[in-house]
Design an enzyme around this catalytic site. Structure first.
Site, PDB file in Angstrom:
ATOM      1  N   ASP A  49      -8.592  83.833  73.669  1.00 11.81           N
ATOM      2  CA  ASP A  49      -8.894  83.090  72.439  1.00 11.81           C
ATOM      3  C   ASP A  49      -8.954  84.066  71.256  1.00 11.81           C
ATOM      4  O   ASP A  49      -9.109  83.648  70.104  1.00 11.81           O
ATOM      5  CB  ASP A  49     -10.160  82.230  72.568  1.00 11.81           C
ATOM      6  N   SER A  50      -8.775  85.363  71.541  1.00 17.96           N
ATOM      7  CA  SER A  50      -8.567  86.333  70.458  1.00 17.96           C
ATOM      8  C   SER A  50      -7.357  85.946  69.614  1.00 17.96           C
ATOM      9  O   SER A  50      -7.170  86.486  68.523  1.00 17.96           O
ATOM     10  CB  SER A  50      -8.384  87.750  71.030  1.00 17.96           C
ATOM     11  N   ASP A  88      -7.720  81.501  78.652  1.00 22.43           N
ATOM     12  CA  ASP A  88      -9.088  81.819  78.225  1.00 22.43           C
ATOM     13  C   ASP A  88      -9.752  80.549  77.687  1.00 22.43           C
ATOM     14  O   ASP A  88      -9.239  79.926  76.744  1.00 22.43           O
ATOM     15  CB  ASP A  88      -8.981  82.877  77.107  1.00 22.43           C
ATOM     16  N   LYS A 118     -10.437  82.116  82.463  1.00 26.71           N
ATOM     17  CA  LYS A 118     -11.544  83.054  82.221  1.00 26.71           C
ATOM     18  C   LYS A 118     -12.564  82.380  81.308  1.00 26.71           C
ATOM     19  O   LYS A 118     -12.179  81.621  80.401  1.00 26.71           O
ATOM     20  CB  LYS A 118     -11.013  84.327  81.534  1.00 26.71           C
ATOM     21  N   GLU A 120     -16.637  83.188  79.327  1.00 25.28           N
ATOM     22  CA  GLU A 120     -17.627  84.209  78.970  1.00 25.28           C
ATOM     23  C   GLU A 120     -19.016  83.804  79.456  1.00 25.28           C
ATOM     24  O   GLU A 120     -19.341  82.620  79.481  1.00 25.28           O
ATOM     25  CB  GLU A 120     -17.656  84.399  77.441  1.00 25.28           C
ATOM     26  N   GLU A 187     -16.384  94.034  79.115  1.00 23.02           N
ATOM     27  CA  GLU A 187     -15.902  94.472  77.804  1.00 23.02           C
ATOM     28  C   GLU A 187     -16.977  95.300  77.105  1.00 23.02           C
ATOM     29  O   GLU A 187     -18.113  94.826  76.910  1.00 23.02           O
ATOM     30  CB  GLU A 187     -15.533  93.256  76.940  1.00 23.02           C
TER      31      GLU A 187
END
Ligand code: KIV
Length: 292
Positions: A49-50, A88, A118, A120, A187
């Site tokens: 999602d960056s 993501d 993925k 978070e 990260e």
């Protein structure tokens, strides 16, 4: 002739770990870059999602939607049929409930053809991970600097510096592994914390982004590794090739050549046989526009 590349699978990833071969992982957001990454033999590709920052120009990842992610992930799949593709989960696509998480993870798999997802978060997200894994979807956890919580974390900075904060990350990694995550991305945590988690992982692949060399593999943001992001260059990223400089040079050359009328040259256009052109002029003169 080079051998065609084989599709990367979950057993293939575990085999790399067993063989002590570091796993390569890059972010990617579009078809042509995906094609190049697949051809280069990158093991895993993350449509992060960056993309909110690297492709859409937002200041954070928070405005990114499921529809944004689906469109980009499907494009990357078309370009990279062989790499292990990770979608993501964007902000609020899994936080509200286990059911929301399962539905959105299912959308990723069904609508993009990705291999895994993925999300978070640590122990607080373990029930989401369990639900998604139980639905048959390979799932990756993400700890340390988790950009969707950037406000709560106090900015894009190193996480787990003190013993107690590091302990929380170690505990979160255990919770994610117990919930069924096959892989965890760390990260921006200290290298020794990453090493401890990697040593303690039983059946979980640990990947590092700016967390040192001791994980089972490395992830980099493509735009950082190839100098394509104009706003900043994180210290953890190495520039492997200055594609940004090459593109800027090409753009200046384009503007100069069009301005100076040296582009297009003869080989850049197509002509028309004299008889056809003469006929065309005749038709125009007679006011006839009939196709032959
Ligand atoms: O969105 C993304 O690219 C990520 C990386 C920062 C790991 O989640």
């Amino acid at each position: 002739m080079t051998e065609p590349r084989k599709k990367m699978t979950l057993p293939g990833l575990y085999q790399k770990v067993a063989d002590k071969q570091p796993i390569t992982w890059l972010t990617c957001y579009d078809y042509p870059t995906a094609h190049m990454q697949d051809q280069a033999g990158v093991d895993m590709i993350l449509v992060g999602d960056s993309l909110g920052m690297t492709m859409l120009g937002y200041d954070s990842t928070l405005p990114v939607t499921m529809d944004d992610m689906i469109r980009h992930t499907a494009a990357v799949r078309r370009g990279a049929p062989n790499a292990w593709l990770v979608g993501d989960m964007p902000y609020m696509s899994y936080q509200p409930s286990v059911e929301t998480a399962i539905r959105n993870a299912g959308r990723f798999m069904a609508e993009t053809g990705c291999d895994s997802i993925k999300l978070e978060g640590g122990a607080a997200m373990a029930d989401r991970v369990r639900g998604i894994v139980d639905s048959g979807i390979p799932t990756i956890g993400h700890l340390g600097l988790t950009p969707q919580s950037v406000s709560a974390l106090g900015g894009f900075k190193l996480q787990g510096k003190s013993a107690s904060l590091a302990k929380k990350i170690v505990d979160d990694a255990r919770a994610l592994e117990e919930a069924g995550a096959f892989c965890i991305l760390l990260e921006l945590v200290p290298d020794r914390v990453c090493e401890l988690i990697t040593e303690r992982a039983k059946n979980c692949i640990i990947m590092s982004l700016g967390s040192g060399p001791h994980a089972h593999g490395q992830l980099l943001i493509y735009h950082d590794a190839f100098a394509l992001y104009p706003k900043f260059k994180p210290r953890m990223a190495k520039v492997f090739a200055d594609a940004g400089a090459a593109i800027r040079e090409g753009l200046s050359a384009y503007v100069k050549e069009v301005t100076e009328k040296t582009f297009p040259a003869k080989e850049n256009w197509f002509g028309m046989p004299d008889e056809e052109y003469d006929d065309l002029l005749k038709m125009l003169k007679e006011g006839s526009y009939v196709h032959r």
